[in-house]
Design a protein around this motif. Structure first.
Motif, PDB file in Angstrom:
ATOM      1  N   GLY A  59    -120.246   2.921 -53.633  1.00 30.01           N
ATOM      2  CA  GLY A  59    -118.843   2.500 -53.936  1.00 30.01           C
ATOM      3  C   GLY A  59    -118.692   2.887 -52.192  1.00 30.01           C
ATOM      4  N   GLN A  60    -119.193   3.825 -51.801  1.00 28.96           N
ATOM      5  CA  GLN A  60    -118.745   4.230 -50.331  1.00 28.96           C
ATOM      6  C   GLN A  60    -119.367   3.416 -49.157  1.00 28.96           C
ATOM      7  N   ALA A  61    -119.929   2.524 -49.685  1.00 26.15           N
ATOM      8  CA  ALA A  61    -120.945   1.221 -48.275  1.00 26.15           C
ATOM      9  C   ALA A  61    -119.994   0.427 -48.610  1.00 26.15           C
ATOM     10  N   LEU A  62    -119.354  -0.103 -50.046  1.00 22.85           N
ATOM     11  CA  LEU A  62    -118.564  -1.140 -50.049  1.00 22.85           C
ATOM     12  C   LEU A  62    -117.467  -1.057 -49.398  1.00 22.85           C
ATOM     13  N   THR A  63    -116.907   0.205 -49.219  1.00 29.19           N
ATOM     14  CA  THR A  63    -115.446   0.422 -48.847  1.00 29.19           C
ATOM     15  C   THR A  63    -115.467   0.295 -47.702  1.00 29.19           C
ATOM     16  N   LEU A  64    -116.461   1.368 -47.080  1.00 26.76           N
ATOM     17  CA  LEU A  64    -117.371   0.744 -45.265  1.00 26.76           C
ATOM     18  C   LEU A  64    -116.770  -0.940 -44.656  1.00 26.76           C
ATOM     19  N   PHE A  65    -117.081  -1.416 -45.691  1.00 26.87           N
ATOM     20  CA  PHE A  65    -117.595  -2.591 -45.619  1.00 26.87           C
ATOM     21  C   PHE A  65    -116.263  -3.453 -45.655  1.00 26.87           C
ATOM     22  N   THR A  66    -115.360  -2.972 -46.835  1.00 24.79           N
ATOM     23  CA  THR A  66    -113.997  -3.011 -46.827  1.00 24.79           C
ATOM     24  C   THR A  66    -112.917  -2.851 -45.924  1.00 24.79           C
ATOM     25  N   ILE A  67    -113.169  -1.736 -45.067  1.00 26.08           N
ATOM     26  CA  ILE A  67    -112.604  -1.319 -44.375  1.00 26.08           C
ATOM     27  C   ILE A  67    -112.555  -2.157 -42.881  1.00 26.08           C
ATOM     28  N   ALA A  68    -114.378  -2.868 -42.373  1.00 23.96           N
ATOM     29  CA  ALA A  68    -114.082  -3.578 -41.711  1.00 23.96           C
ATOM     30  C   ALA A  68    -113.562  -5.465 -41.560  1.00 23.96           C
ATOM     31  N   ILE A  69    -114.205  -5.422 -42.955  1.00 22.82           N
ATOM     32  CA  ILE A  69    -113.480  -6.534 -43.507  1.00 22.82           C
ATOM     33  C   ILE A  69    -111.176  -6.683 -43.347  1.00 22.82           C
ATOM     34  N   ALA A  70    -110.785  -5.885 -43.428  1.00 19.76           N
ATOM     35  CA  ALA A  70    -109.127  -5.486 -43.353  1.00 19.76           C
ATOM     36  C   ALA A  70    -109.230  -5.430 -41.910  1.00 19.76           C
ATOM     37  N   ALA A  71    -109.306  -4.631 -40.826  1.00 20.11           N
ATOM     38  CA  ALA A  71    -109.535  -4.525 -40.200  1.00 20.11           C
ATOM     39  C   ALA A  71    -109.589  -6.078 -39.018  1.00 20.11           C
ATOM     40  N   ALA A  72    -110.586  -7.095 -39.523  1.00 16.88           N
ATOM     41  CA  ALA A  72    -111.033  -8.378 -39.508  1.00 16.88           C
ATOM     42  C   ALA A  72    -109.450  -9.089 -40.254  1.00 16.88           C
ATOM     43  N   GLU A  73    -109.112  -9.092 -40.750  1.00 19.47           N
ATOM     44  CA  GLU A  73    -108.486  -9.726 -41.200  1.00 19.47           C
ATOM     45  C   GLU A  73    -106.953  -9.682 -40.557  1.00 19.47           C
ATOM     46  N   ILE A  74    -106.667  -7.995 -40.123  1.00 26.30           N
ATOM     47  CA  ILE A  74    -105.458  -7.947 -39.106  1.00 26.30           C
ATOM     48  C   ILE A  74    -105.216  -8.506 -38.282  1.00 26.30           C
ATOM     49  N   GLY A  75    -106.524  -8.849 -37.228  1.00 29.29           N
ATOM     50  CA  GLY A  75    -106.530  -9.272 -36.112  1.00 29.29           C
ATOM     51  C   GLY A  75    -106.501 -10.125 -36.050  1.00 29.29           C
ATOM     52  N   ILE A  76    -106.822 -11.090 -37.078  1.00 30.63           N
ATOM     53  CA  ILE A  76    -107.101 -12.655 -37.203  1.00 30.63           C
ATOM     54  C   ILE A  76    -105.367 -12.819 -38.071  1.00 30.63           C
ATOM     55  N   GLY A  77    -105.289 -12.269 -38.489  1.00 32.06           N
ATOM     56  CA  GLY A  77    -103.563 -12.610 -39.421  1.00 32.06           C
ATOM     57  C   GLY A  77    -102.401 -12.420 -38.072  1.00 32.06           C
ATOM     58  N   LEU A  78    -102.625 -10.929 -36.919  1.00 32.99           N
ATOM     59  CA  LEU A  78    -101.650 -11.215 -36.268  1.00 32.99           C
ATOM     60  C   LEU A  78    -101.550 -11.823 -35.517  1.00 32.99           C
ATOM     61  N   ALA A  79    -103.202 -12.190 -35.234  1.00 29.15           N
ATOM     62  CA  ALA A  79    -103.245 -13.673 -34.136  1.00 29.15           C
ATOM     63  C   ALA A  79    -102.257 -14.190 -34.715  1.00 29.15           C
ATOM     64  N   VAL A  80    -102.308 -15.287 -35.962  1.00 30.19           N
ATOM     65  CA  VAL A  80    -102.021 -16.250 -36.900  1.00 30.19           C
ATOM     66  C   VAL A  80    -100.458 -16.343 -36.587  1.00 30.19           C
ATOM     67  N   VAL A  81     -99.580 -15.217 -36.742  1.00 34.17           N
ATOM     68  CA  VAL A  81     -97.919 -15.088 -36.761  1.00 34.17           C
ATOM     69  C   VAL A  81     -98.062 -14.568 -35.392  1.00 34.17           C
ATOM     70  N   LEU A  82     -98.792 -14.454 -34.759  1.00 34.78           N
ATOM     71  CA  LEU A  82     -98.262 -14.481 -33.156  1.00 34.78           C
ATOM     72  C   LEU A  82     -97.949 -16.166 -32.543  1.00 34.78           C
ATOM     73  N   ALA A  83     -99.333 -16.756 -33.232  1.00 32.23           N
ATOM     74  CA  ALA A  83     -99.215 -18.255 -32.767  1.00 32.23           C
ATOM     75  C   ALA A  83     -97.775 -18.577 -32.821  1.00 32.23           C
ATOM     76  N   VAL A  84     -98.027 -18.498 -34.022  1.00 36.13           N
ATOM     77  CA  VAL A  84     -96.193 -19.602 -35.139  1.00 36.13           C
ATOM     78  C   VAL A  84     -95.287 -18.817 -35.113  1.00 36.13           C
ATOM     79  N   TYR A  85     -95.549 -17.806 -34.417  1.00 38.93           N
ATOM     80  CA  TYR A  85     -93.808 -17.075 -33.739  1.00 38.93           C
ATOM     81  C   TYR A  85     -93.500 -18.005 -32.479  1.00 38.93           C
ATOM     82  N   ARG A  86     -94.300 -18.205 -31.472  1.00 39.79           N
ATOM     83  CA  ARG A  86     -94.665 -18.255 -29.721  1.00 39.79           C
ATOM     84  C   ARG A  86     -94.118 -20.148 -30.362  1.00 39.79           C
ATOM     85  N   ALA A  87     -94.849 -20.866 -31.554  1.00 40.30           N
ATOM     86  CA  ALA A  87     -94.821 -22.036 -31.938  1.00 40.30           C
ATOM     87  C   ALA A  87     -93.534 -22.909 -32.376  1.00 40.30           C
ATOM     88  N   ARG A  88     -92.950 -21.842 -33.335  1.00 36.16           N
ATOM     89  CA  ARG A  88     -91.842 -21.681 -34.353  1.00 36.16           C
ATOM     90  C   ARG A  88     -90.338 -21.191 -34.090  1.00 36.16           C
TER      91      ARG A  88
END
Length: 129
Positions: A59-88
């Motif tokens: 469970g703790q090992a899966l939690t570490l993987f989930t934290i890593a995926i969440a960090a990547a999701e936030i990085g990509i999500g913020l990049a998409v939000v910034l691109a949409v804000y610049r375009a629209r």
């Protein structure tokens, strides 16, 4: 340790995250709600790991993987939000539409660049303004 307390807290956090995803109009707040849901899952994973007394601590090992995926999701999500804000110019989720959808219909005579010379709003060369 009782399993009920972290399970109830996790369910409340997850429901709060679902409400945030469904009710919010700001894309940043939607991303924050998704993070809240992922943290609720992390809490459940760790609580069940402690409750089951797993020697491998899966469970703790899966939690570490989930934290890593969440960090990547936030990085990509913020990049998409910034691109949409610049375009629209907005990050309101309700105001965004499909990028392939044209603002005018294919046969609309008032569309910019219309080839119909008799269409309203177009000028003919040499006509008085």
């Amino acid at each position: 340790m009782h399993l009920v307390y972290p399970a109830v807290l996790s369910a409340l956090l997850f429901c709060t995250g679902i409400y945030g995803v469904l009710a919010r109009r700001n894309a940043i707040l939607v991303l924050m709600s998704v993070e809240l849901m992922l943290n609720a899952v992390n809490l459940d994973l760790v609580a069940f790991d402690v409750w089951l007394r797993d020697t491998l601590h899966a469970g703790q090992a899966l939690t570490l993987f989930t934290i890593a995926i969440a960090a990547a999701e936030i990085g990509i999500g913020l990049a998409v939000v910034l691109a949409v804000y610049r375009a629209r110019g907005t990050i309101a989720v309700d105001a965004l539409r499909d990028t392939a959808e044209p603002p005018y219909g294919p046969e609309d005579p008032e569309a910019p660049g219309s080839t119909d010379p008799a269409a309203p709003g177009t000028r003919t060369p040499g006509a008085a303004a």
